[in-house]
Scaffold this motif. Sequence first.
Motif, PDB file in Angstrom:
ATOM      1  N   TRP A 235       9.167  -8.818  13.808  1.00 42.98           N
ATOM      2  CA  TRP A 235       8.209  -9.130  15.260  1.00 42.98           C
ATOM      3  C   TRP A 235       9.208  -8.032  15.794  1.00 42.98           C
ATOM      4  O   TRP A 235      10.273  -7.053  15.109  1.00 42.98           O
ATOM      5  N   GLY A 236       9.283  -7.659  17.173  1.00 43.54           N
ATOM      6  CA  GLY A 236       9.738  -6.297  18.124  1.00 43.54           C
ATOM      7  C   GLY A 236      11.237  -7.116  17.871  1.00 43.54           C
ATOM      8  O   GLY A 236      11.816  -5.884  18.211  1.00 43.54           O
ATOM      9  N   ALA A 237      11.428  -7.733  17.527  1.00 44.43           N
ATOM     10  CA  ALA A 237      13.255  -8.441  18.172  1.00 44.43           C
ATOM     11  C   ALA A 237      14.140  -7.455  16.817  1.00 44.43           C
ATOM     12  O   ALA A 237      15.364  -7.371  16.286  1.00 44.43           O
ATOM     13  N   ASP A 238      13.084  -7.525  15.680  1.00 40.99           N
ATOM     14  CA  ASP A 238      14.063  -7.148  14.459  1.00 40.99           C
ATOM     15  C   ASP A 238      14.153  -5.262  14.591  1.00 40.99           C
ATOM     16  O   ASP A 238      13.695  -5.116  14.859  1.00 40.99           O
ATOM     17  N   ALA A 239      14.476  -4.892  13.335  1.00 41.69           N
ATOM     18  CA  ALA A 239      14.617  -3.608  13.119  1.00 41.69           C
ATOM     19  C   ALA A 239      12.926  -3.246  13.091  1.00 41.69           C
ATOM     20  O   ALA A 239      11.986  -3.070  12.784  1.00 41.69           O
ATOM     21  N   PRO A 240      13.543  -1.712  13.713  1.00 44.23           N
ATOM     22  CA  PRO A 240      11.583  -1.182  14.198  1.00 44.23           C
ATOM     23  C   PRO A 240      11.786  -0.651  12.729  1.00 44.23           C
ATOM     24  O   PRO A 240      12.428   0.080  12.243  1.00 44.23           O
ATOM     25  N   TRP A 241      10.167  -0.149  12.640  1.00 43.47           N
ATOM     26  CA  TRP A 241       9.961  -0.067  10.689  1.00 43.47           C
ATOM     27  C   TRP A 241       8.553   1.183  11.178  1.00 43.47           C
ATOM     28  O   TRP A 241       7.558   0.561  12.267  1.00 43.47           O
ATOM     29  N   SER A 242       8.630   1.731  10.231  1.00 37.49           N
ATOM     30  CA  SER A 242       7.826   2.289  10.249  1.00 37.49           C
ATOM     31  C   SER A 242       6.437   2.867   8.268  1.00 37.49           C
ATOM     32  O   SER A 242       7.359   2.436   7.920  1.00 37.49           O
ATOM     33  N   VAL A 243       6.008   3.375   8.343  1.00 38.68           N
ATOM     34  CA  VAL A 243       5.059   3.137   7.663  1.00 38.68           C
ATOM     35  C   VAL A 243       5.021   4.826   6.285  1.00 38.68           C
ATOM     36  O   VAL A 243       4.621   5.726   7.252  1.00 38.68           O
ATOM     37  N   ALA A 244       5.934   5.451   5.239  1.00 38.45           N
ATOM     38  CA  ALA A 244       5.885   6.247   5.371  1.00 38.45           C
ATOM     39  C   ALA A 244       4.061   6.477   4.465  1.00 38.45           C
ATOM     40  O   ALA A 244       3.938   8.372   4.655  1.00 38.45           O
ATOM     41  N   GLU A 245       3.991   6.361   3.554  1.00 36.95           N
ATOM     42  CA  GLU A 245       2.476   7.327   2.769  1.00 36.95           C
ATOM     43  C   GLU A 245       1.504   7.324   3.832  1.00 36.95           C
ATOM     44  O   GLU A 245       1.622   6.657   4.533  1.00 36.95           O
ATOM     45  N   ALA A 246       1.016   8.396   3.805  1.00 33.56           N
ATOM     46  CA  ALA A 246      -1.033   8.599   3.775  1.00 33.56           C
ATOM     47  C   ALA A 246      -1.926   7.714   3.241  1.00 33.56           C
ATOM     48  O   ALA A 246      -1.205   7.182   1.866  1.00 33.56           O
ATOM     49  N   PRO A 247      -2.674   8.004   3.529  1.00 37.84           N
ATOM     50  CA  PRO A 247      -3.731   6.801   2.570  1.00 37.84           C
ATOM     51  C   PRO A 247      -3.707   7.495   1.535  1.00 37.84           C
ATOM     52  O   PRO A 247      -4.068   8.690   0.945  1.00 37.84           O
ATOM     53  N   PRO A 248      -4.032   6.511   0.333  1.00 39.35           N
ATOM     54  CA  PRO A 248      -4.250   6.642  -0.886  1.00 39.35           C
ATOM     55  C   PRO A 248      -5.095   7.245  -1.599  1.00 39.35           C
ATOM     56  O   PRO A 248      -6.568   7.745  -0.833  1.00 39.35           O
ATOM     57  N   ALA A 249      -4.907   8.178  -2.391  1.00 37.36           N
ATOM     58  CA  ALA A 249      -6.789   9.381  -2.910  1.00 37.36           C
ATOM     59  C   ALA A 249      -6.936   9.039  -3.053  1.00 37.36           C
ATOM     60  O   ALA A 249      -6.860   8.035  -4.263  1.00 37.36           O
ATOM     61  N   LEU A 250      -8.150   9.333  -3.271  1.00 31.94           N
ATOM     62  CA  LEU A 250      -9.091   8.364  -4.383  1.00 31.94           C
ATOM     63  C   LEU A 250      -9.306   9.227  -6.122  1.00 31.94           C
ATOM     64  O   LEU A 250      -8.723  10.308  -6.300  1.00 31.94           O
ATOM     65  N   PRO A 251      -9.404   7.894  -6.686  1.00 35.29           N
ATOM     66  CA  PRO A 251      -8.641   8.445  -8.232  1.00 35.29           C
ATOM     67  C   PRO A 251      -9.728   9.399  -8.614  1.00 35.29           C
ATOM     68  O   PRO A 251     -11.270   9.687  -7.963  1.00 35.29           O
ATOM     69  N   ALA A 252     -10.005  10.410  -9.934  1.00 37.38           N
ATOM     70  CA  ALA A 252     -10.696  11.265 -10.273  1.00 37.38           C
ATOM     71  C   ALA A 252     -11.635  10.102 -11.070  1.00 37.38           C
ATOM     72  O   ALA A 252     -12.825  10.589 -11.154  1.00 37.38           O
ATOM     73  N   ALA A 253     -11.106   9.024 -11.558  1.00 31.53           N
ATOM     74  CA  ALA A 253     -12.946   8.276 -12.248  1.00 31.53           C
ATOM     75  C   ALA A 253     -12.836   6.851 -11.782  1.00 31.53           C
ATOM     76  O   ALA A 253     -12.196   6.536 -11.004  1.00 31.53           O
ATOM     77  N   ALA A 254     -14.407   6.253 -11.663  1.00 32.92           N
ATOM     78  CA  ALA A 254     -13.965   4.440 -11.449  1.00 32.92           C
ATOM     79  C   ALA A 254     -13.278   4.082 -12.300  1.00 32.92           C
ATOM     80  O   ALA A 254     -12.904   4.007 -13.536  1.00 32.92           O
ATOM     81  N   PRO A 255     -12.610   2.750 -11.553  1.00 28.91           N
ATOM     82  CA  PRO A 255     -12.066   1.839 -12.649  1.00 28.91           C
ATOM     83  C   PRO A 255     -12.603   1.496 -13.305  1.00 28.91           C
ATOM     84  O   PRO A 255     -13.718   1.422 -12.955  1.00 28.91           O
ATOM     85  N   ALA A 256     -12.278   0.466 -14.454  1.00 32.88           N
ATOM     86  CA  ALA A 256     -12.915  -0.233 -15.251  1.00 32.88           C
ATOM     87  C   ALA A 256     -12.455  -1.054 -15.249  1.00 32.88           C
ATOM     88  O   ALA A 256     -10.959  -1.897 -15.241  1.00 32.88           O
ATOM     89  N   LEU A 257     -14.071  -2.239 -14.294  1.00 35.06           N
ATOM     90  CA  LEU A 257     -13.439  -3.394 -14.477  1.00 35.06           C
ATOM     91  C   LEU A 257     -14.674  -4.642 -15.285  1.00 35.06           C
ATOM     92  O   LEU A 257     -14.870  -5.574 -14.932  1.00 35.06           O
ATOM     93  N   ASP A 258     -14.873  -3.571 -16.468  1.00 33.28           N
ATOM     94  CA  ASP A 258     -16.053  -4.906 -16.594  1.00 33.28           C
ATOM     95  C   ASP A 258     -15.778  -5.823 -17.550  1.00 33.28           C
ATOM     96  O   ASP A 258     -16.198  -6.670 -17.146  1.00 33.28           O
ATOM     97  N   GLU A 259     -14.072  -6.156 -17.593  1.00 34.80           N
ATOM     98  CA  GLU A 259     -13.436  -7.371 -18.466  1.00 34.80           C
ATOM     99  C   GLU A 259     -12.862  -8.018 -17.019  1.00 34.80           C
ATOM    100  O   GLU A 259     -11.518  -8.480 -17.165  1.00 34.80           O
ATOM    101  N   LEU A 260     -13.400  -8.050 -15.860  1.00 27.87           N
ATOM    102  CA  LEU A 260     -12.218  -7.912 -14.664  1.00 27.87           C
ATOM    103  C   LEU A 260     -12.347 -10.039 -14.616  1.00 27.87           C
ATOM    104  O   LEU A 260     -12.149 -10.442 -14.264  1.00 27.87           O
ATOM    105  N   GLU A 261     -14.158 -10.329 -14.584  1.00 26.73           N
ATOM    106  CA  GLU A 261     -14.262 -11.683 -14.655  1.00 26.73           C
ATOM    107  C   GLU A 261     -13.222 -12.672 -15.549  1.00 26.73           C
ATOM    108  O   GLU A 261     -12.581 -13.479 -15.723  1.00 26.73           O
ATOM    109  N   ARG A 262     -13.311 -12.136 -16.775  1.00 34.77           N
ATOM    110  CA  ARG A 262     -12.866 -13.010 -18.370  1.00 34.77           C
ATOM    111  C   ARG A 262     -10.617 -12.880 -17.903  1.00 34.77           C
ATOM    112  O   ARG A 262     -10.260 -13.846 -17.417  1.00 34.77           O
TER     113      ARG A 262
END
Length: 463
Positions: A235-262
Motif C-alpha cells: 500500500w501507499g506507505a510501502d516502497a513506491p513501485w512501477s511496472v516495467a513490461e509493455a503488454p505481451p505481444a500476441l503469439p504467432a500461432a494459437a496455443p495448443a489447448l486440446d489437452e487442457l481438460e485432462r
Amino acid sequence: MRQVLLAAAILMAPVLGCAPASPALLRPVSATLAQRGLPALAPVAPGQTRPSAAVAELLRRPLTLDAAVRVALAQNRRLQAEIEELGIAAAELTAATLPPLQLSATYHLDTVEVDALADVIGLLELAGRRRAARSQLDGATAGVAVRAIQLAAEVELAFGGVQLARARVALRQHAFDAAAAAALVRERAFEAGGGTELALARQLDQRETARSRLGRAQLELELARERLGRAMGVWGADAPWSVAEAPPALPAAAPALDELEREAVAHSLEVERARAAARAGAQEVGLARLRRWLPRLGVGAVAETVDGSWELGPAVSLSLPLTGEATAAELRGRGRLRRAEHELYASAVELRSAARSARLSALGAYSEAAHLRDVVVPLRQRILDETVRHYNAMNADTFTLLAAQQELVDGQDLLLEATARFAEAMAQVSALRRGVLPDAMRQAPAQEPSMPAAETPSLHVLH
C-alpha cells in the motif's frame, strides 16, 4: 500417587513437542508450488508492518510479472492467514497423538481418592484419529497451495490489467493529440473565414470526447494499479513501485489447448481436497457409530487414603448413553459425508466446465486478435499511408489525414482489447494447469467441511 503422575507424564512427553515448526510445515507447500513453477513461501510475523528487505528490493526496481508474484507470495496477508491454518492442523495432529488418559481427584470426609483411567474406546480409535488428523494436515497443506496459486493467477490478471491500462492511456493520448490538432486547425480556419459553425462544433466535440476518453483511461490505470497493489499486499506507505513490461505481444500461432481438460483434472488440488473431505466424512461416520453403543469404557488404577495411608487398586469406568447425542453425531457425520460426496462431484463438473470455457475464451480471443493484427490494423495503416501520399500531393486535406490517423488508433485499441482478453484467458489456463479453479470462473464457492480428513475406499471422481 507420585508414581501415577510420573507414568502419565512419561506417556505424554514424547508427543507434547511433536508439532513441526513453521518451516517444516511450509516445505510440502513450497514443493508443490515449485512443481508448478512458483516460488517458495515464507511466514511473516503478524506484527511486521513493513515489507522485508527482499520485498523492498523487488519494489525498488520496475516489476516484472515474476517479481510481482514473488512480492505477493511474500507479502499478501490473506495468504499469510491461510498459512496459519497449518499450525492449527499441526496442533490437531498433536492432540490426536495424545493417549486418552484422565487423572481425577476427589476429597470427601477426610478421604482422598485419585483415579488414573485410560479410555479403552479412545485407545482403539487412536490410530484412526491420528490418520484423520494427518489427512487434515494434508488438506490444510493443499489448501495453502491452492490459495497461493489462486493469488498468483490474480496477480497475473492484475499485472496484465496495469499493462493494458497503461497502453490504453498511450493510445488515448495519441487520439486526443490528433483530435486537438484537428480542432486547432478548424478553429484557425474558422477565424480566417473558412468553414462553418457546424463543422467547428463537430470538431470541438471530437476533441472533448477524446479528452473524456483519455481521462477515463487514466482513471482505469490508477484503479488497475490499486488492484495489483492489493493482490501483492502493498500500500501507499510501502516502497513506491512501477511496472516495467509493455503488454505481451500476441503469439504467432494459437496455443495448443486440446489437452487442457485432462491436464486440469490430473493436476487439480481442489479435487484432491474434495476427495479428502469425502474420506473424512466416512471416517467420522465410523467413529460416531462406535461411540453410539459404547461412549466410554475406562480402565486404569485408583489410589485412595484409608486410615491415613494410601491404597492402590484397579479401576473400571463404564458409561452408557441415555440421550441421543451419539445418534445425532452419527447423523451429522452421514450428512457431512453426503455433502462432501456432492461437492466432490460438483468440483469435477465445475473444473471440466472451466477448462472448456477457458479453452474457448483463449482460442476465440486469439482468433479475433490475430484477425485485427494481420488484417484490420495493416489495412488501416495502408489507408493512412495512402492518405499521407495524397495529402503530400495536395489531393487530401488535413481533416481527412487526421481522420485516417484516428481510425488507425481505433484499430490498435481494438487489437489491444482483444490481446488483453487473450492474456486473461491464458492466465486462467495457467491456473487450471497448476491445479486450481480461478476465482473468476467459480460459480459458487464450496464451503470447507468442518471435519478431519481420513481414508475410506470406493470414492472417485468423474473420469
